[in-house]
Design an enzyme around this catalytic site. Sequence first.
Site, PDB file in Angstrom:
ATOM      1  N   GLY A  22       1.097  -1.204   0.044  1.00  0.00           N
ATOM      2  CA  GLY A  22       0.131  -0.033   0.055  1.00  0.00           C
ATOM      3  C   GLY A  22       0.711   1.302  -0.005  1.00  0.00           C
ATOM      4  N   SER A  23       0.464   2.154   0.655  1.00  0.00           N
ATOM      5  CA  SER A  23       0.917   3.507   0.776  1.00  0.00           C
ATOM      6  C   SER A  23       2.480   3.724   1.060  1.00  0.00           C
ATOM      7  CB  SER A  23       0.001   4.631   1.097  1.00  0.00           C
ATOM      8  OG  SER A  23      -1.167   4.797   0.275  1.00  0.00           O
ATOM      9  N   THR A  24       2.898   2.696   2.116  1.00  0.00           N
ATOM     10  CA  THR A  24       4.121   2.940   2.568  1.00  0.00           C
ATOM     11  C   THR A  24       5.208   2.871   1.392  1.00  0.00           C
ATOM     12  OG1 THR A  24       4.129   0.743   3.021  1.00  0.00           O
ATOM     13  CG2 THR A  24       3.431   2.232   4.911  1.00  0.00           C
ATOM     14  N   PHE A  25       4.857   2.135   0.384  1.00  0.00           N
ATOM     15  CA  PHE A  25       5.622   2.153  -0.629  1.00  0.00           C
ATOM     16  C   PHE A  25       5.848   3.229  -1.685  1.00  0.00           C
ATOM     17  CE2 PHE A  25       6.786   0.089  -5.085  1.00  0.00           C
ATOM     18  CZ  PHE A  25       7.769  -0.867  -4.382  1.00  0.00           C
ATOM     19  N   LYS A  26       5.080   4.178  -1.556  1.00  0.00           N
ATOM     20  CA  LYS A  26       5.008   5.401  -2.108  1.00  0.00           C
ATOM     21  C   LYS A  26       6.411   6.189  -1.914  1.00  0.00           C
ATOM     22  CE  LYS A  26       0.178   6.125  -2.265  1.00  0.00           C
ATOM     23  NZ  LYS A  26      -1.247   6.849  -1.906  1.00  0.00           N
TER      24      LYS A  26
END
Length: 636
Positions: free
Chosen positions: A290-294
């Site tokens: 999810g958004s931690t990969f951003k």
Amino acid sequence: MFQNTQNSRIKLVFLIVIAVFIIVIIKVFYIQVIEYRKLNTLANSLWSRNLPVGADRGRILDRNGKVIAGNVTTSSLILIPAQIKDKETVAKNISEILGVSYEDMYKHVSKKTSIERVHPEGRDLSYEIASKINELNYDGVYLLKETKRNYPYGKTLSHVIGYVGIDNQGLSGLELMYDKYLTGTDGSIKYYSDGKGKKLSVPEVYASPVSGLDINLTIDLDLQLMLESELDNAEVKYNMEGAIGIVMKPKTGEILAMASRPSFEPEKYQSYSVEVINRNLAIWSSFEPGSTFKILTLAASINEGKVNLFEDKYYDTGKIKVAGSTLHCWKAGGHGEETFLEVVENSCNPGFVVLGNKLGKDVLFNYIDKFGFGKKTGIDLNGESKGIIFPLDKVGPLELATTSFGQGVSVTAMQQVLAVSSIINDGNMYTPYVMKSISERETGLIIKETYPRLKKENLITKETSDLVKYALESVVANGSGHNAYIEGYRIGGKTGTAQKVGSDGRYMIGNYILSFIGFMPANDPEYIVYIGVDGAKGATQYGGSTSAPIARNVFNGIINLHNLESTTEGMPREYFWYETKYTTVPDVRGKTIKEAKQLLNGFKLEYSGSGETVIMTNPESGKRVKEGSVVKLMLN
């Protein structure tokens, strides 16, 4: 002629006798001098017997020398059947004490063997049971020292430490990986017996056991206990399917704490399923981040000069079309016009799709590879997974778009911690590790030691690293990570909300992995914390609402454990109307009462002493306190 022949024969016989005599002397000398030890050992082995005395297994200690895995002394029942006279009575009385059948015990006392170990009912005997057997004072019945593995903190660090079998052999985790170092050398009590096995009146010989080597970890037990407590609380509160917590030093790769849920008690490992006891989720479980990969997409975009966080803008309508598919932002209707710093703060998916398109698949997937996704991190624990990354030739416009905001790829929590650690550490990646050193217990002599190992360097520029840290501090101060904010301390981080994929390959409705990855201090990170909650029930399904508060508690624990001082630097928090606001006590020392009142407008004032000049305040100037708090003025 006859006389000469007879003399020759006599001489020959005499020479043969002398030769035989010399050979006998040489043989006797060889046996008595050269072969003495070997033959004596062989002879002794025919009438000597060894009763084993168990050696202590090496301890497992935290970075401060606190014992996480130790030993307790127990007794083991050993029988010498040939020395037992009244086998029926012995079998009856011992079977009653041990709570086993008479038939089974009679088989033990009657066995045609020199030494019989009563297993498993005669192992790890309590002091009370051992005392009862000892009081019987039967010939041929021996109670020998044995050690049992002891884990004084129960489930704490269980997936990392692992467990041992009944014979103290390592079966999982560090107990298995370092078994050859942890295993000691058993001692013995040597006694002598005749051909029928009866004990001879020859003094016994005692050989002391040698303890195994100690394993010293990078783990901070106090921090580990606090992390375990936070996950326990979350387990009760959310009735979750699983959880992961990791604390690491990004500048060295030292793991300070690591925990998974569900957990288990190493001393009772037989009571748990194989899936629970053999899966350290922090390194084994792979899932869509999810958004931690951003954070990776952001770092790559800045490093490649594809975006200016403060000047470039994007208008978010709440959705974006890619290759015939519509990808949505979490906020219905979108965020409207944003700078790309606000895109990061708001965790806006369409904005990150734009960044992914600016990079292109070759560049983005090159960064994914450089930062270790799709490969093992190299941590010194067994059972690590590689995760799953799209093959480059399978990446189309839609796969590029979803990867840019952390969907469609599968990574482990440890991979995320390692990648983000590298990004906030000026692009320098250190191999994560748990084993700090192996040493002798009595002397403290270090046999083996692990040092921080730089795995990769200059993955991004320092300027890029500084900008990412700034953006992620802004996420905590002004954006989706605000629930991790702590007054007076600089924290950066990113939330993640990842929809889980079912066994049929489809996304599950209402089932998410909620995560937060953060670091402190934001300008010069010494600690990085990852919290992941799987399948939380009755919770707001956002990482910022569920995992960020847990991470904040972990950061507070670090602050308290290490007495970290607060600072007035960093970004001030933007508060919602319903939240408690904090403010800084201004410096009014040397000011008149009138001047101090003006500067302290909004505070409740109390006075101590007399005079017109302020010499001190309580709380001190520079402290962060709730708005409207009482400030006491000490006058001259």
